[in-house]
Design an enzyme around this catalytic site. Sequence first.
Site, PDB file in Angstrom:
ATOM      1  CG  HIS A   1       7.230  -6.103  -4.420  1.00 53.92           C
ATOM      2  ND1 HIS A   1       8.466  -6.303  -3.847  1.00 53.92           N
ATOM      3  CD2 HIS A   1       7.274  -6.664  -5.645  1.00 53.92           C
ATOM      4  CE1 HIS A   1       9.229  -6.975  -4.695  1.00 53.92           C
ATOM      5  NE2 HIS A   1       8.528  -7.203  -5.801  1.00 53.92           N
TER       6      HIS A   1
ATOM      7  CG  HIS B   1       5.624  13.730 -12.150  1.00 54.16           C
ATOM      8  ND1 HIS B   1       5.297  14.860 -12.856  1.00 54.16           N
ATOM      9  CD2 HIS B   1       4.756  12.776 -12.571  1.00 54.16           C
ATOM     10  CE1 HIS B   1       4.279  14.595 -13.666  1.00 54.16           C
ATOM     11  NE2 HIS B   1       3.954  13.323 -13.511  1.00 54.16           N
TER      12      HIS B   1
END
Length: 194
Positions: free
Chosen positions: A126, A135
Amino acid sequence: MATINLFGASGHARVIADIISAGGDTPGVFYDDSPRCSDIGGRPVLRASECEVSGPMVIAIGSNRVRQALSERYRVPYATAVHPSALISPSATVGEGTVVMHGAIIQAEAVVGRHCIINTGASVDHECRLGDYVHISPHATLCGNVQVGEGSWIGAGATVIPGIKIGRWCVVGAGSTVIADVPDGATVVGVVKP
């Protein structure tokens, strides 16, 4: 159903082509200027330097710097490729050109930039904020409210605890545990602590 072109013809491109197919779309043209890449899965690879590159497209190259350079060079529409097994919160935002691979999770109110890779089984919890060209490698875990700057690479199996800030163009080694902020341009491995 859309047709999505790919720039790249390596193993990474093969995975993204599978993701595109699994999502109900069709992999289109493959572009790559490497002389080593003449076909992919029996399909010809077009030389980008010899033809007009068109979208919608996904840059199917693992290097963060190369994805950045190509996205700046080719101003075409970019698609997002998300495997059906990935779980993305309806309140999360995923930028254009980003690939979300098999079993990845992006939780509530997370923001993922453009041309990122959220790799196999990675978890972005979250309120995380990921810059462009990031990446997150296979099975890496970003706990809640982590910030990752542009172009940074989080290695396979790494864990970043809640609230950490990782700068721009950093590398976090595979299996690392990050419990302190990481400055721009740093390469860190092992237990990263204050």
